[in-house]
Design an enzyme around this catalytic site. Structure first.
Site, PDB file in Angstrom:
ATOM      1  N   ASP A   8      38.852  49.156  45.447  1.00  0.00           N
ATOM      2  CA  ASP A   8      38.964  49.728  44.118  1.00  0.00           C
ATOM      3  C   ASP A   8      39.561  51.119  44.230  1.00  0.00           C
ATOM      4  O   ASP A   8      39.024  51.982  44.943  1.00  0.00           O
ATOM      5  CB  ASP A   8      37.594  49.806  43.440  1.00  0.00           C
ATOM      6  N   ASP A 129      35.554  39.473  32.964  1.00  0.00           N
ATOM      7  CA  ASP A 129      34.440  40.359  33.269  1.00  0.00           C
ATOM      8  C   ASP A 129      33.437  40.243  32.134  1.00  0.00           C
ATOM      9  O   ASP A 129      33.745  40.605  30.983  1.00  0.00           O
ATOM     10  CB  ASP A 129      34.922  41.802  33.416  1.00  0.00           C
TER      11      ASP A 129
END
Length: 257
Positions: A8, A129
């Site tokens: 990330d 998500d």
């Protein structure tokens, strides 16, 4: 089942968030290229990159870091975060990214997903998500009224290569994956699902492996790799080589619709 390390990117650094909260970020390494090489050396066959700045702003921000990683490693790289138009997707694919991961546009501009799947076959993944079963968008800062299962079914009909399913409440928490939600999701799909969020141990990966015959073909692992709770080498040995994408999946007697 494929074990996929997550990188990330925030301000060009390798970080992890807690439940998607940007205010709860922890920097694990300031050199994401070195991190990528480390995972390759330990046996990774694929890397999962997220441009966290891009997810929040709606446009790619960490392109230099992404390109550097793609050029530095010999394995497939998938990238998500801020991909909300054709240009941003094409830019990544042209620099050698194997799969572009779309999130927000799947909810807000599904027609764009259909167009991209047609133009770039087998190169488009949709990341779903979920927060309490509803799809979160714009870097998890907003929650829609669309259910994860309905969106996944719609995206599968459009021709996306895979679905990446993340349970936001599990992400970055090391609390284990949401097996019930995953089982429900894959039961209605005919395309592979990649599990993301909460993996904290080899036991968690083995529990996901039990869902592989239903369609869970990979697991993205983030924080647990960085904290040492999971060894990538041991994880790959435990659940398989992770090269399923090279051959058609054997769906057996599963109940895909």
């Amino acid at each position: 089942m494929e074990v996929i390390p997550a990188i990330d990117l925030l301000d060009g650094k390798c970080v992890r968030l807690y439940q998607g909260d940007y205010s709860q970020s922890q920097v694990f390494d300031e050199n994401p290229v070195a991190v990528a090489k480390q995972w390759v050396e330990q046996g990774a066959t694929r890397l999962h990159l997220v441009d966290l700045d891009g997810a929040k702003t709606g446009e790619s921000v960490n392109l230099k870091s992404i390109e550097a990683i793609v050029q530095a490693v010999p394995i497939a790289v998938e990238v998500g975060g801020g991909l909300r138009d054709r240009t941003s997707v094409a830019t990544l694919l042209n620099m050698g990214v194997r799969w572009a991961i779309l999130g927000t546009v799947a909810v807000e501009k599904p027609e764009l997903v259909a167009q991209l799947c047609e133009e770039f076959p087998d190169k488009i993944i949709v990341g779903i998500d979920a927060r309490n079963g509803k799809v979160a968008t714009r870097g998890w800062l907003e929650t829609s009224e669309v259910t994860a299962q309905n969106l996944a079914q719609e995206m599968a009909k459009m021709g996306v290569a895979e679905i990446i399913y993340t349970d936001i409440h599990r992400d970055g928490t090391l609390q284990g994956p949401n097996l019930e939600a995953l089982r429900e999701l894959v039961s209605s799909l005919s395309i592979p699902v990649i599990a993301s969020g909460g993996v904290s141990s080899l036991t968690d990966l083995l529990s996901l492996l039990a869902l592989e015959p239903l369609g869970v073909r990979g697991a993205i692992v983030g924080r647990a790799l960085y904290t040492g709770d999971v060894s990538l080498k041991e994880a790959i040995q435990a659940v398989g080589s992770g090269r399923y994408q090279d051959v058609p999946p054997d769906l057996g007697n599963s109940t895909f619709a």
